[in-house]
Scaffold this active site. Structure first.
Site, short mmCIF file in Angstrom:
data_model
loop_
_atom_site.label_atom_id
_atom_site.label_comp_id
_atom_site.label_asym_id
_atom_site.label_seq_id
_atom_site.Cartn_x
_atom_site.Cartn_y
_atom_site.Cartn_z
N CYS A 171 0.43 -1.32 -0.07
CA CYS A 171 -0.29 0.52 -0.55
C CYS A 171 0.51 1.08 0.12
CB CYS A 171 -1.35 -0.17 1.31
SG CYS A 171 -1.65 1.36 1.49
N CYS A 174 -0.73 4.17 2.05
CA CYS A 174 -0.78 4.57 2.88
C CYS A 174 1.03 4.50 3.30
CB CYS A 174 -0.60 2.76 3.44
SG CYS A 174 -2.00 1.85 2.51
N ASP A 175 1.83 4.26 3.15
CA ASP A 175 3.22 3.85 3.29
C ASP A 175 3.97 4.63 3.20
OD1 ASP A 175 2.40 2.14 5.60
OD2 ASP A 175 3.26 1.02 3.96
#
Ligand code: NDP
Length: 474
Positions: A171, A174-175
């Site tokens: 992801c 997200c990261d």
């Protein structure tokens, strides 16, 4: 009133509550009377405990339905596998696991029951809808919301399970910000791989897409976008054969060039896997219609209706495009609203609900309802959060551990708002057990403000454990 009059009155209620609910040709005859003859009745049964399932549970419980969540093999879903969540509106940053745990506590406070089990078979040919779990419990659901999510496809190479969540992720949304100035690789050649690379571009220094064939599968329009990003390049005919690390974090990958047959090492801080996701359709695959991507097909406009009346789906299980926690939560809310409309339309009035009270499934729930910590990192983060943490260290084969389960579950339900109760498989997390000098199970440990404050090798009963927790709260 004579018995005959009572019987007549009941018959009228039942007849009024019998109706036909359906969509198009998939009409299903709903006869409320059938439910009166069934045990283990649940108003809204939710499969899956990620953001979609938990949001659905919160809404359905607030509508006044009796809700049971079957948590599934990965309680909390994919969100528990991510580190910081920085895109949940209103919360700048929160651990995925903590966000899920807050949602679960919210649902519990509304009376939602959680079952740590997995659905093995379903029968949606009649009504109530029947669901049988791995532990052999058959539930009769008046409505079902499927929110079992998806699982990222994994490479299955050495180092992957060790470094998943420690530099290897799926992801970028997200990261990506955690990889500022770093070299990273994206593995895959589809639209997702291109998207991951583009997400990383504002942060990472150099992004290399490793494509196993001599071309990408991604749509041309997506591939064309890559030319706008000088920091992104692609290496074709490259397969990753190992994820390398220093024991804590990813440090690189071993790659095999399937054209030159040469193997080399790339030093990178992040590995973003984008080789596709598979929807966790499991037991539902043959019971509801699926779409071309293998996701559960939504059959009516903007609703969460599946091909079976009374069965709804939400989250990644029906969405192969957006795959965001917030979107999943939103679809869970829609599914709960749809389930409410279905139940009301089926004639489940307050009166019927009262008559069904003695048929509801209540047993074998409490002992399974405690969150299971699955990594040392997760455990340390939880204890480090400063909250009161009550941990039950157990192993699968220990009979005394099984005896403690319902006691622990029951105290966790009663004191869950003041402390975080977790279960830890001491055998799975041997390093943690060693560090805490756990040589026998069950072992209950209580941590406060990051420190171990109490330890019990034996717990006599519920009151003893409750007293112990309350003493630590003072
Ligand atoms: P895809 O299945 O389309 O692509 C997967 C990619 O991963 C392929 O290039 C495949 O290679 C590669 N791959 C599979 N297994 C391995 C492996 N073991 N090692 C190395 N590479 C591997 O999945 P996506 O997630 O990219 O897309 C899924 C769907 O979602 C598609 O329909 C896509 O169009 C859609 N989507 C749309 C987006 C958009 O429009 N913005 C964004 C993201 C997804 P190979 O080609 O050799 O099989």
């Amino acid at each position: 009133m004579s018995k005959r009059i009572i019987f007549l009155a009941l018959s009228i209620i039942i007849t009024c509550a019998s109706c036909v609910v359906g969509i198009g040709r998939a009409r299903k005859s709903i006869d409320v009377q059938v439910a009166f003859g069934k045990p283990n009745v649940v108003h809204v049964l939710i499969a899956g405990s990620g953001p979609a399932g938990l949001s659905a549970a919160i809404y359905a419980a607030r509508f006044g339905w009796y809700v049971v969540v079957i948590r599934g093999p990965q309680p909390g879903g994919l969100l528990t596998k991510t580190s910081e969540v920085e895109n949940w509106p209103g919360i700048k940053s929160i651990l995925g696991m903590n966000l899920i745990s807050e949602m679960e506590n919210h649902a519990r406070s509304l009376g939602v029951q959680f079952v740590q089990d997995t659905i093995e078979t379903v029968d949606f040919s009649g009504w109530p809808l029947t669901v049988t779990t791995q532990n052999g419990v058959t539930l009769n659901a008046l409505s079902v919301i499927i929110a079992t999510g998806s699982s990222p496809l994994m490479l299955g190479v050495p180092g992957e399970s060790k470094y998943w969540g420690f530099g290897e992720t799926s992801c970028a949304k997200c990261d990506a910000p955690f990889y500022k100035g770093e070299d990273v690789v994206v593995i895959g050649g589809g639209d997702s791989a291109v998207e991951e690379a583009i997400q990383l571009a504002p942060y990472a220094k150099r992004i290399t897409i490793l494509v196993r064939k001599d071309r990408m599968r991604a749509s041309q329009i997506m591939q064309d976008r890559l030319s706008q990003y000088p920091s992104i390049s692609a290496l074709y005919n490259h397969e990753v054969t190992e994820i390398l690390g220093d024991g804590n974090q990813v440090t690189g990958v071993t790659v095999f060039n399937n054209k030159t047959r040469q193997t080399s090492t790339m030093n990178v801080a992040g590995v973003f896997l984008a080789i596709g996701h598979k929807p966790n359709t499991g037991a539902f695959a043959s019971a509801v219609k699926l779409d071309a991507n293998g996701c559960i097909k939504m059959v009516e406009g903007r609703s969460q209706k599946t091909s079976v009346p009374g069965v709804f789906a939400a989250g990644d299980i029906e969405d192969s495009v957006y795959r965001q926690a917030v979107v999943a939560a939103g679809s869970g809310v829609k599914a709960a609203i749809d389930a409410d409309a279905f139940l009301v339309g089926a004639g489940i009035t307050l009166q019927v609900k009262n008559q069904l009270k003695s048929h509801l499934y209540l047993g074998e729930i409490l002992e399974h309802s405690v969150y299971r910590v699955t990594s040392i990192k997760e455990f340390d983060e939880l204890v480090g959060s400063g909250k009161l943490v009550v941990a039950d260290f157990y192993t699968d084969d220990c009979p005394q551990c099984k005896e403690l389960e319902p006691i622990f579950g029951s105290v966790s339900k009663e004191c869950g708002s003041q402390a975080t109760f977790v279960k830890v498989n001491a055998q799975d997390l041997l390093d943690l057990s060693d560090r805490l000098h756990i040589y026998n199970v069950p072992c209950v440990m209580i941590f406060n403000k990051g420190q171990l404050v109490a330890r019990y090798a034996r717990v006599g009963g519920k009151d003893e454990l409750k007293d112990a927790v309350e003493r630590c709260l003072k």
